[in-house]
Design a protein around this motif. Structure first.
Motif, PDB file in Angstrom:
ATOM      1  N   LYS A  58       0.822  -1.217   0.000  1.00 33.19           N
ATOM      2  CA  LYS A  58       0.000   0.000   0.000  1.00 33.19           C
ATOM      3  C   LYS A  58       0.855   1.265   0.000  1.00 33.19           C
ATOM      4  O   LYS A  58       0.420   2.320  -0.479  1.00 33.19           O
ATOM      5  N   ASN A  59       2.080   1.182   0.522  1.00 29.60           N
ATOM      6  CA  ASN A  59       2.955   2.363   0.530  1.00 29.60           C
ATOM      7  C   ASN A  59       3.337   2.801  -0.887  1.00 29.60           C
ATOM      8  O   ASN A  59       3.688   3.960  -1.111  1.00 29.60           O
ATOM      9  N   ALA A  60       3.282   1.846  -1.829  1.00 29.18           N
ATOM     10  CA  ALA A  60       3.701   2.152  -3.201  1.00 29.18           C
ATOM     11  C   ALA A  60       2.549   2.621  -4.077  1.00 29.18           C
ATOM     12  O   ALA A  60       2.754   2.948  -5.244  1.00 29.18           O
ATOM     13  N   ALA A  61       1.346   2.664  -3.519  1.00 27.94           N
ATOM     14  CA  ALA A  61       0.188   3.100  -4.297  1.00 27.94           C
ATOM     15  C   ALA A  61       0.395   4.540  -4.776  1.00 27.94           C
ATOM     16  O   ALA A  61       0.711   5.428  -3.997  1.00 27.94           O
ATOM     17  N   GLY A  62       0.253   4.753  -6.057  1.00 29.70           N
ATOM     18  CA  GLY A  62       0.415   6.082  -6.615  1.00 29.70           C
ATOM     19  C   GLY A  62       1.844   6.463  -6.938  1.00 29.70           C
ATOM     20  O   GLY A  62       2.098   7.565  -7.426  1.00 29.70           O
ATOM     21  N   PHE A  63       2.793   5.558  -6.679  1.00 28.21           N
ATOM     22  CA  PHE A  63       4.199   5.866  -6.966  1.00 28.21           C
ATOM     23  C   PHE A  63       4.429   5.936  -8.470  1.00 28.21           C
ATOM     24  O   PHE A  63       3.951   5.105  -9.231  1.00 28.21           O
ATOM     25  N   ARG A  64       5.182   6.957  -8.903  1.00 30.13           N
ATOM     26  CA  ARG A  64       5.538   7.113 -10.309  1.00 30.13           C
ATOM     27  C   ARG A  64       7.013   7.461 -10.409  1.00 30.13           C
ATOM     28  O   ARG A  64       7.508   8.340  -9.697  1.00 30.13           O
ATOM     29  N   TRP A  65       7.720   6.787 -11.318  1.00 33.80           N
ATOM     30  CA  TRP A  65       9.163   6.998 -11.441  1.00 33.80           C
ATOM     31  C   TRP A  65       9.502   8.428 -11.806  1.00 33.80           C
ATOM     32  O   TRP A  65      10.490   8.982 -11.333  1.00 33.80           O
ATOM     33  N   ARG A  66       8.712   9.050 -12.653  1.00 30.09           N
ATOM     34  CA  ARG A  66       9.052  10.393 -13.106  1.00 30.09           C
ATOM     35  C   ARG A  66       8.991  11.429 -11.996  1.00 30.09           C
ATOM     36  O   ARG A  66       9.506  12.530 -12.141  1.00 30.09           O
ATOM     37  N   ARG A  67       8.372  11.099 -10.893  1.00 32.24           N
ATOM     38  CA  ARG A  67       8.330  12.023  -9.767  1.00 32.24           C
ATOM     39  C   ARG A  67       9.632  12.020  -8.972  1.00 32.24           C
ATOM     40  O   ARG A  67       9.903  12.942  -8.212  1.00 32.24           O
ATOM     41  N   VAL A  68      10.433  10.988  -9.137  1.00 32.71           N
ATOM     42  CA  VAL A  68      11.666  10.892  -8.346  1.00 32.71           C
ATOM     43  C   VAL A  68      12.924  10.829  -9.200  1.00 32.71           C
ATOM     44  O   VAL A  68      14.027  11.065  -8.706  1.00 32.71           O
ATOM     45  N   VAL A  69      12.788  10.530 -10.486  1.00 38.79           N
ATOM     46  CA  VAL A  69      13.964  10.344 -11.339  1.00 38.79           C
ATOM     47  C   VAL A  69      14.334  11.599 -12.093  1.00 38.79           C
ATOM     48  O   VAL A  69      15.487  12.012 -12.115  1.00 38.79           O
ATOM     49  N   VAL A  70      13.386  12.235 -12.758  1.00 40.49           N
ATOM     50  CA  VAL A  70      13.686  13.405 -13.579  1.00 40.49           C
ATOM     51  C   VAL A  70      14.088  14.567 -12.686  1.00 40.49           C
ATOM     52  O   VAL A  70      13.351  14.980 -11.809  1.00 40.49           O
ATOM     53  N   ASP A  71      15.287  15.082 -12.897  1.00 41.68           N
ATOM     54  CA  ASP A  71      15.831  16.144 -12.050  1.00 41.68           C
ATOM     55  C   ASP A  71      16.542  17.161 -12.935  1.00 41.68           C
ATOM     56  O   ASP A  71      17.744  17.089 -13.133  1.00 41.68           O
ATOM     57  N   LEU A  90      14.909   9.126 -17.379  1.00 42.63           N
ATOM     58  CA  LEU A  90      14.333   7.800 -17.303  1.00 42.63           C
ATOM     59  C   LEU A  90      14.353   7.165 -18.688  1.00 42.63           C
ATOM     60  O   LEU A  90      13.673   7.616 -19.605  1.00 42.63           O
ATOM     61  N   VAL A  91      15.162   6.116 -18.837  1.00 46.66           N
ATOM     62  CA  VAL A  91      15.274   5.438 -20.120  1.00 46.66           C
ATOM     63  C   VAL A  91      14.110   4.480 -20.328  1.00 46.66           C
ATOM     64  O   VAL A  91      13.443   4.480 -21.354  1.00 46.66           O
ATOM     65  N   ARG A  92      13.851   3.657 -19.309  1.00 47.16           N
ATOM     66  CA  ARG A  92      12.725   2.719 -19.380  1.00 47.16           C
ATOM     67  C   ARG A  92      12.401   2.226 -17.979  1.00 47.16           C
ATOM     68  O   ARG A  92      13.235   2.308 -17.066  1.00 47.16           O
ATOM     69  N   ASP A 125       9.367  -3.125  -9.122  1.00 47.69           N
ATOM     70  CA  ASP A 125       9.243  -1.995 -10.043  1.00 47.69           C
ATOM     71  C   ASP A 125      10.665  -1.529 -10.347  1.00 47.69           C
ATOM     72  O   ASP A 125      11.392  -1.096  -9.449  1.00 47.69           O
ATOM     73  N   ILE A 126      11.070  -1.626 -11.610  1.00 45.86           N
ATOM     74  CA  ILE A 126      12.469  -1.417 -11.987  1.00 45.86           C
ATOM     75  C   ILE A 126      12.578  -0.280 -12.997  1.00 45.86           C
ATOM     76  O   ILE A 126      11.770  -0.181 -13.923  1.00 45.86           O
ATOM     77  N   ALA A 127      13.584   0.561 -12.799  1.00 50.30           N
ATOM     78  CA  ALA A 127      13.814   1.671 -13.732  1.00 50.30           C
ATOM     79  C   ALA A 127      15.287   1.745 -14.100  1.00 50.30           C
ATOM     80  O   ALA A 127      16.159   1.467 -13.286  1.00 50.30           O
ATOM     81  N   HIS A 128      15.554   2.131 -15.339  1.00 49.67           N
ATOM     82  CA  HIS A 128      16.917   2.361 -15.814  1.00 49.67           C
ATOM     83  C   HIS A 128      17.077   3.848 -16.062  1.00 49.67           C
ATOM     84  O   HIS A 128      16.339   4.447 -16.855  1.00 49.67           O
ATOM     85  N   VAL A 129      18.024   4.462 -15.369  1.00 49.31           N
ATOM     86  CA  VAL A 129      18.307   5.886 -15.530  1.00 49.31           C
ATOM     87  C   VAL A 129      19.540   6.027 -16.403  1.00 49.31           C
ATOM     88  O   VAL A 129      20.562   5.379 -16.170  1.00 49.31           O
ATOM     89  N   GLY A 130      19.461   6.857 -17.420  1.00 49.63           N
ATOM     90  CA  GLY A 130      20.539   7.000 -18.375  1.00 49.63           C
ATOM     91  C   GLY A 130      21.741   7.725 -17.823  1.00 49.63           C
ATOM     92  O   GLY A 130      21.665   8.454 -16.824  1.00 49.63           O
TER      93      GLY A 130
END
Length: 225
Positions: free
Chosen positions: A154-167, A173-175, A186-191
Motif C-alpha cells: 500500500k505504501n507504493a500506491a500512486g508511486f511514479r518513477w518520473r516524480r523521483v527520477v527526472v531532475d 528515465l530510459v525505461r 518496479d524497476i527503472a533504468h536511468v541514463g
C-alpha cells in the motif's frame, strides 16, 4: 561511459545466489536482483532494509558485489535494526563467502550524502520513506538501475518513477517495467549523464514511445510523447 550488460557475470551471480539462498525458499527476488546487479557490473550497490524483513535480497546483492568487485551498503532505520540485520546476515557470510555491507543508520537526506555515486539501488516499499531515498540519491554519472521491491504494498500506491527520477534533465528515465516477482518489483533504468542512456534520438518530427505498466491491474499502456 554507460552501463554495459554482461550475461556471463549475471549468470554466475544468479547461480551463486541460488546456492546461497536455497534455505530461504522464497520467490526468486534475491536471485533476480543479484543477476541484474552483477550483469550491469554495478560498482556501488545501495539497499534499504526494514526490521523483521527477509535477508535473502542482501545475500544476493552481496554475492553480486563480490563478482563485480564493487561496494555494497545498506541503510537501516535505527540501531536495533542494524544489530538484527548484521546478526542475520552474519549467519550466511562465512557459508556463502560474502562480506557484510557497510551499514548506515539515519534519515534518507542524512545518509544518502555519504552514498553518492550509486549505480544500483534496491529500496523496500514497506518503508514509508522509500521514495525519499530515490529522490535524494546522487547517482553514478554512468547511469543506474533502480529497484523497488514489495512494490505491490500500500505504501507504493500512486508511486511514479518520473516524480523521483527526472531532475532538471540530468537524470533521464530510459525505461521502466513492473515484474510480478515476489510482492512486485518496479524497476527503472536511468541514463548516463550526457549520454541519454545509450538510446538513439528520434528523427525530427517523430515522437518517443513510452511504455507503462499499471501496478494494480497489470495492464500495459503505450503512449507517444
Amino acid at each position: 561511459m554507460k552501463l554495459v550488460w554482461s550475461p556471463e557475470t549475471a549468470s554466475k551471480a544468479y547461480i551463486d545466489t541460488v546456492k546461497s539462498c536455497e534455505i530461504f525458499l522464497e520467490s526468486g527476488v534475491a536471485e533476480l536482483v543479484s543477476a541484474m546487479a552483477a550483469g550491469w557490473n554495478a560498482k556501488f550497490i545501495v539497499e534499504t532494509w526494514t526490521q523483521g524483513g527477509p535477508i535473502a535480497t542482501s545475500v544476493g546483492l552481496a554475492v553480486a558485489s563480490r563478482h563485480t568487485g564493487g561496494r555494497h551498503a545498506c541503510v537501516v532505520p535505527d540501531d536495533r535494526s542494524r544489530s538484527e540485520y548484521l546478526q542475520a546476515l552474519g549467519e550466511f557470510s562465512s557459508v556463502a563467502g560474502i562480506a557484510p555491507p557497510d551499514v548506515l543508520v539515519g534519515e534518507p537526506e542524512e545518509v544518502m550524502e555519504s552514498l553518492a555515486g550509486a549505480d544500483f539501488m534496491v529500496v523496500d516499499c514497506k518503508r514509508k520513506d522509500f521514495a525519499r531515498f530515490l529522490r535524494v540519491a546522487e547517482l553514478s554519472h554512468r547511469g543506474a538501475v533502480l529497484v523497488c521491491k514489495n512494490a505491490s504494498s500500500k505504501n507504493a500506491a500512486g508511486f511514479r518513477w518520473r516524480r523521483v527520477v527526472v531532475d532538471g534533465g540530468s537524470r533521464r528515465l530510459v525505461r521502466s517495467v513492473f515484474l510480478p516477482v515476489g510482492n512486485g518489483l518496479d524497476i527503472a533504468h536511468v541514463g548516463a549523464i550526457g549520454g541519454g542512456g545509450g538510446s538513439s534520438r528520434p528523427a525530427k518530427g517523430e515522437g518517443k514511445w513510452i511504455k507503462h505498466v499499471d501496478q494494480r491491474s497489470g495492464e500495459e499502456h503505450v503512449i507517444r510523447k
